[in-house]
Design a protein around this motif. Structure first.
Motif, PDB file in Angstrom:
ATOM      1  N   ALA A  36       0.824  -1.205   0.000  1.00 46.97           N
ATOM      2  CA  ALA A  36       0.000   0.000   0.000  1.00 46.97           C
ATOM      3  C   ALA A  36       0.859   1.257   0.000  1.00 46.97           C
ATOM      4  CB  ALA A  36      -0.917   0.012   1.221  1.00 46.97           C
ATOM      5  N   GLN A  37       0.233   2.357  -0.381  1.00 47.60           N
ATOM      6  CA  GLN A  37       0.897   3.658  -0.354  1.00 47.60           C
ATOM      7  C   GLN A  37       0.795   4.241   1.052  1.00 47.60           C
ATOM      8  OE1 GLN A  37       2.339   5.448  -3.113  1.00 47.60           O
ATOM      9  NE2 GLN A  37       3.122   6.747  -1.501  1.00 47.60           N
ATOM     10  N   ALA A  38       1.904   4.438   1.698  1.00 42.67           N
ATOM     11  CA  ALA A  38       1.916   5.024   3.033  1.00 42.67           C
ATOM     12  C   ALA A  38       2.203   6.515   2.926  1.00 42.67           C
ATOM     13  CB  ALA A  38       2.981   4.352   3.909  1.00 42.67           C
ATOM     14  N   ALA A  39       1.645   7.270   3.831  1.00 40.29           N
ATOM     15  CA  ALA A  39       1.905   8.711   3.845  1.00 40.29           C
ATOM     16  C   ALA A  39       3.375   8.973   4.169  1.00 40.29           C
ATOM     17  CB  ALA A  39       1.006   9.395   4.865  1.00 40.29           C
ATOM     18  N   GLU A  40       3.913  10.021   3.567  1.00 40.83           N
ATOM     19  CA  GLU A  40       5.316  10.370   3.777  1.00 40.83           C
ATOM     20  C   GLU A  40       5.502  10.906   5.194  1.00 40.83           C
ATOM     21  OE1 GLU A  40       9.135  10.329   2.637  1.00 40.83           O
ATOM     22  OE2 GLU A  40       7.574  10.048   1.120  1.00 40.83           O
ATOM     23  N   GLY A  41       6.359  10.256   5.952  1.00 35.94           N
ATOM     24  CA  GLY A  41       6.634  10.703   7.308  1.00 35.94           C
ATOM     25  C   GLY A  41       8.015  11.320   7.412  1.00 35.94           C
ATOM     26  N   LYS A  42       8.432  11.605   8.624  1.00 38.14           N
ATOM     27  CA  LYS A  42       9.727  12.218   8.871  1.00 38.14           C
ATOM     28  C   LYS A  42      10.479  11.383   9.885  1.00 38.14           C
ATOM     29  CE  LYS A  42      11.874  16.571  10.396  1.00 38.14           C
ATOM     30  NZ  LYS A  42      11.610  17.942  10.889  1.00 38.14           N
ATOM     31  N   TRP A  43      11.729  11.083   9.568  1.00 35.87           N
ATOM     32  CA  TRP A  43      12.555  10.295  10.469  1.00 35.87           C
ATOM     33  C   TRP A  43      13.316  11.234  11.404  1.00 35.87           C
ATOM     34  CZ3 TRP A  43      13.368   5.960  12.771  1.00 35.87           C
ATOM     35  CH2 TRP A  43      14.605   5.674  13.334  1.00 35.87           C
ATOM     36  N   LEU A  65       9.771  -4.331   0.971  1.00 42.43           N
ATOM     37  CA  LEU A  65       8.531  -5.102   1.073  1.00 42.43           C
ATOM     38  C   LEU A  65       7.444  -4.406   1.890  1.00 42.43           C
ATOM     39  CD1 LEU A  65       9.995  -8.688   1.635  1.00 42.43           C
ATOM     40  CD2 LEU A  65       9.154  -7.689  -0.491  1.00 42.43           C
ATOM     41  N   VAL A  66       7.817  -3.471   2.759  1.00 39.34           N
ATOM     42  CA  VAL A  66       6.810  -2.775   3.556  1.00 39.34           C
ATOM     43  C   VAL A  66       6.242  -1.615   2.743  1.00 39.34           C
ATOM     44  CG1 VAL A  66       7.942  -3.423   5.706  1.00 39.34           C
ATOM     45  CG2 VAL A  66       8.492  -1.234   4.648  1.00 39.34           C
ATOM     46  N   PRO A  67       5.148  -0.988   3.193  1.00 39.41           N
ATOM     47  CA  PRO A  67       4.542   0.110   2.416  1.00 39.41           C
ATOM     48  C   PRO A  67       5.510   1.247   2.134  1.00 39.41           C
ATOM     49  CG  PRO A  67       3.033  -0.623   4.115  1.00 39.41           C
ATOM     50  CD  PRO A  67       4.330  -1.337   4.357  1.00 39.41           C
ATOM     51  N   TYR A  68       5.291   1.921   0.996  1.00 34.57           N
ATOM     52  CA  TYR A  68       6.140   3.040   0.600  1.00 34.57           C
ATOM     53  C   TYR A  68       6.265   4.041   1.732  1.00 34.57           C
ATOM     54  CZ  TYR A  68       4.672   1.450  -4.059  1.00 34.57           C
ATOM     55  OH  TYR A  68       4.382   0.712  -5.176  1.00 34.57           O
ATOM     56  N   ALA A  69       7.450   4.583   1.881  1.00 28.53           N
ATOM     57  CA  ALA A  69       7.742   5.654   2.834  1.00 28.53           C
ATOM     58  C   ALA A  69       7.617   5.220   4.288  1.00 28.53           C
ATOM     59  CB  ALA A  69       6.859   6.883   2.588  1.00 28.53           C
ATOM     60  N   ALA A  70       7.279   3.951   4.534  1.00 32.38           N
ATOM     61  CA  ALA A  70       7.185   3.495   5.924  1.00 32.38           C
ATOM     62  C   ALA A  70       8.563   3.432   6.570  1.00 32.38           C
ATOM     63  CB  ALA A  70       6.512   2.127   5.984  1.00 32.38           C
ATOM     64  N   VAL A  71       9.591   3.218   5.768  1.00 30.11           N
ATOM     65  CA  VAL A  71      10.973   3.188   6.254  1.00 30.11           C
ATOM     66  C   VAL A  71      11.795   4.112   5.358  1.00 30.11           C
ATOM     67  CG1 VAL A  71      13.026   1.784   6.656  1.00 30.11           C
ATOM     68  CG2 VAL A  71      10.764   0.821   7.106  1.00 30.11           C
TER      69      VAL A  71
END
Length: 330
Positions: free
Chosen positions: A167-174, A288-294
């Motif tokens: 799935a498409q994940a929202a862009e977060g901030k690290w 393998l995880v959703p986009y932008a999750a990592v």
């Protein structure tokens, strides 16, 4: 059209090459063709090799200096007894195009990127299967043999159609630990096996793959131990360390590095399928995880901590392993 006739038969084999281009988020590049999309595929000309055809396709798409990456898959598709036509042998190569050039091509309308989970809607079933299998081979560093788009020797990614539900994940901030101080809403674990691989959970209902995680608390290390035991039946070592926080809106997810000790047997829940437990390298996990999750920064921080503080080895790229439901000691 370049074709060959196999000795002893009047069947004609059509040789084709497809180039699989992906962007930095793992989306697949397709060629706009009117109101539809199609793979970057070409027929191998007389005197060419399949790789020559891949070079020709990339030169037309990118630049004279573009070269194909490694071979990902070979597919054999024969006509059925009820149909006429030629059998096709398709070689699928990885396309090496820079992120900046991908953006330029997309802006010019020469390429459209779609999520792996949208391939079924964007392409005919055969091509959707071929490209998904090629993406699996790309993640695992292998070459897969296909028969009508289906792997002859399916691995864990193939059996569970992993990536098809990405799935498409929202862009977060690290945010590194020293730059953020608060109580995290959630926690997730980079749970390392002794060989340097990490644990992933795949939900067969939603098709999503994720790092083990759940509700956070004032002490993320303790929260992770509770969450891991509940969701993955995982027992962790006591040496756990928060590596940073993934901030998204008003929520913060603490990322904790820990060692895996035991994976216990999964306990069936009423009306719910068992999760699939996978072991993958940290880089594979990010794919393998959703986009932008990592983010890349998180991945670098996790790997640095695992090697420098936990003295864990770097895991070589290899096929994803499925952990048996019975579990075991790591």
């Amino acid at each position: 059209m370049h074709s060959r006739t196999t000795a002893g038969t009047d069947r004609v084999h059509v040789l084709q090459t497809a180039v699989v281009v992906t962007d930095s988020d793992g989306r697949v590049g397709l060629r706009p063709a009117g109101e539809r999309l199609e793979p970057f595929i070409t027929t191998v000309r007389g005197g060419e090799t399949p790789q020559d055809a891949a070079v020709r396709t990339l030169v037309h798409l990118a630049s004279p200096r573009a070269t194909p990456g490694r071979l990902l898959a070979i597919d054999w598709t024969a006509p059925t007894p009820d149909t006429t036509g030629s059998a096709a042998i398709v070689h699928l190569y990885e396309g090496q195009v820079t992120a900046s050039h991908c953006a330029e091509l997309e802006a010019d309308g020469q390429i459209q990127f779609v999520a792996p989970g949208d391939l079924d809607n964007a392409l005919p079933p055969l091509w959707a299967c071929r490209l998904l299998a090629a993406l699996h081979a790309r993640v695992e560093g292998t070459v897969t043999e296909l028969d009508h788009g289906r792997p002859r020797h399916p691995g864990a990614l193939d059996r569970h159609r992993i990536l098809s539900g990405r799935a498409q994940a929202a862009e977060g901030k690290w945010m590194p630990c020293e730059r953020w101080d608060g109580t995290p809403t959630n926690v997730r674990g980079w749970l390392f096996a002794p060989d340097g691989r990490v644990l992933l959970l795949h939900d067969p209902t939603t098709g999503r793959t994720s790092l083990p995680g759940g509700a956070g608390g004032e002490d993320p290390a303790i929260s992770l131990g509770v969450v891991s035991a509940t969701t993955a039946r995982a027992t962790l070592s006591q040496d756990r360390e928060v590596v940073g926080y993934h901030l998204l809106g008003d929520e913060a997810t603490a990322s904790v590095v820990a060692r895996l000790r035991v994976l216990g047997p999964l306990v069936p829940a009423p009306c719910a399928p068992l999760p699939i437990r996978l072991l993958a390298t940290p880089r594979q996990a990010r794919e393998l995880v959703p986009y932008a999750a990592v983010t890349r920064s998180e991945l670098e921080a996790v790997m640095h901590l695992a090697h420098s503080e936990f003295e864990l080895p770097s895991a070589d790229c290899r096929p994803i392993a499925e952990v048996p439901c019975t579990g075991g000691v790591l």
